[in-house]
Scaffold this motif. Structure first.
Motif, short mmCIF file in Angstrom:
data_model
loop_
_atom_site.label_atom_id
_atom_site.label_comp_id
_atom_site.label_asym_id
_atom_site.label_seq_id
_atom_site.Cartn_x
_atom_site.Cartn_y
_atom_site.Cartn_z
N SER A 52 -5.40 -1.04 -3.92
CA SER A 52 -4.23 -1.10 -4.79
C SER A 52 -2.99 -1.13 -3.89
CB SER A 52 -4.18 0.08 -5.77
OG SER A 52 -4.07 1.30 -5.07
N PHE A 53 -1.87 -1.48 -4.48
CA PHE A 53 -0.63 -1.62 -3.73
C PHE A 53 0.45 -0.75 -4.36
CE2 PHE A 53 -3.05 -5.42 -3.07
CZ PHE A 53 -2.86 -5.72 -1.74
N SER A 54 1.40 -0.33 -3.54
CA SER A 54 2.56 0.42 -4.04
C SER A 54 3.76 0.10 -3.17
CB SER A 54 2.26 1.92 -4.07
OG SER A 54 1.91 2.40 -2.80
N ARG A 61 -1.17 -10.13 -1.26
CA ARG A 61 -2.32 -9.51 -1.92
C ARG A 61 -3.62 -10.29 -1.71
NH1 ARG A 61 -1.36 -6.13 -6.96
NH2 ARG A 61 0.68 -5.19 -6.58
N ASN A 62 -3.54 -11.61 -1.72
CA ASN A 62 -4.75 -12.43 -1.58
C ASN A 62 -5.40 -12.32 -0.21
OD1 ASN A 62 -4.33 -13.32 -4.19
ND2 ASN A 62 -3.20 -15.12 -3.54
N VAL A 98 -7.00 6.47 1.52
CA VAL A 98 -6.27 6.02 2.71
C VAL A 98 -5.04 5.25 2.26
CG1 VAL A 98 -6.41 4.58 4.78
CG2 VAL A 98 -8.43 5.86 4.01
N GLN A 99 -3.90 5.57 2.86
CA GLN A 99 -2.65 4.85 2.61
C GLN A 99 -2.14 4.30 3.93
OE1 GLN A 99 -0.08 7.81 0.85
NE2 GLN A 99 -0.37 6.89 -1.17
N LEU A 100 -1.89 3.00 3.95
CA LEU A 100 -1.34 2.34 5.13
C LEU A 100 -0.01 1.72 4.75
CD1 LEU A 100 -4.62 0.55 6.29
CD2 LEU A 100 -3.68 2.71 7.13
N ASN A 121 -3.28 0.94 -0.49
CA ASN A 121 -4.04 2.13 -0.85
C ASN A 121 -5.52 1.74 -0.93
OD1 ASN A 121 -1.61 3.80 -1.49
ND2 ASN A 121 -1.37 2.23 -3.05
N LEU A 122 -6.33 2.42 -0.14
CA LEU A 122 -7.77 2.16 -0.11
C LEU A 122 -8.52 3.40 -0.57
CD1 LEU A 122 -7.90 0.52 3.42
CD2 LEU A 122 -7.81 -0.67 1.23
#
Length: 111
Positions: free
Chosen positions: A91-93, A68-69, A58-60, A100-101
């Protein structure tokens, strides 16, 4: 002459301005909007998505950088009946504006 000198000095003391310290403005946080949703790179435009696999990524996409916290405590993933939580990785992008899940194991198919 003494009285004239005193009258001239008196207004100077009476009109002196005191220094006013103004703290830096505290700006409210920018509004963060959900701008895009994808599952397995398939854009979600409504509530119906046909998955060809039970591996879901999943991307949001958001309008601003995410903290992030705050993400791990703000998201829960559970089964259809909400009885079981699904472990997932985060994760993050894109400069932390895309979340990203990915579930820790394949998801159950709907029956």
């Amino acid at each position: 002459m003494k009285h004239i000198l005193m009258l001239m000095l008196l207004p100077g003391f009476a009109c002196s301005k005191k220094a006013v310290i103004i703290p830096d403005a505290i700006l409210p946080p920018a509004e963060t909007r959900l701008e895009s949703k994808k599952i397995n790179d398939q854009v979600i435009s409504n509530s119906l998505v046909q998955l060809l696999s039970n591996e879901a990524a999943v991307q949001l996409g958001f309008s601003a950088k995410l903290e992030r916290n705050s993400v791990s405590v703000a998201i829960a993933w559970s089964t259809t009946n909400a009885a079981t939580s699904v472990p997932f990785t985060v994760s993050f992008s894109n400069g932390d504006s895309v979340l990203n899940l990915k579930p820790g194991s394949p998801l159950n198919f709907l029956t």
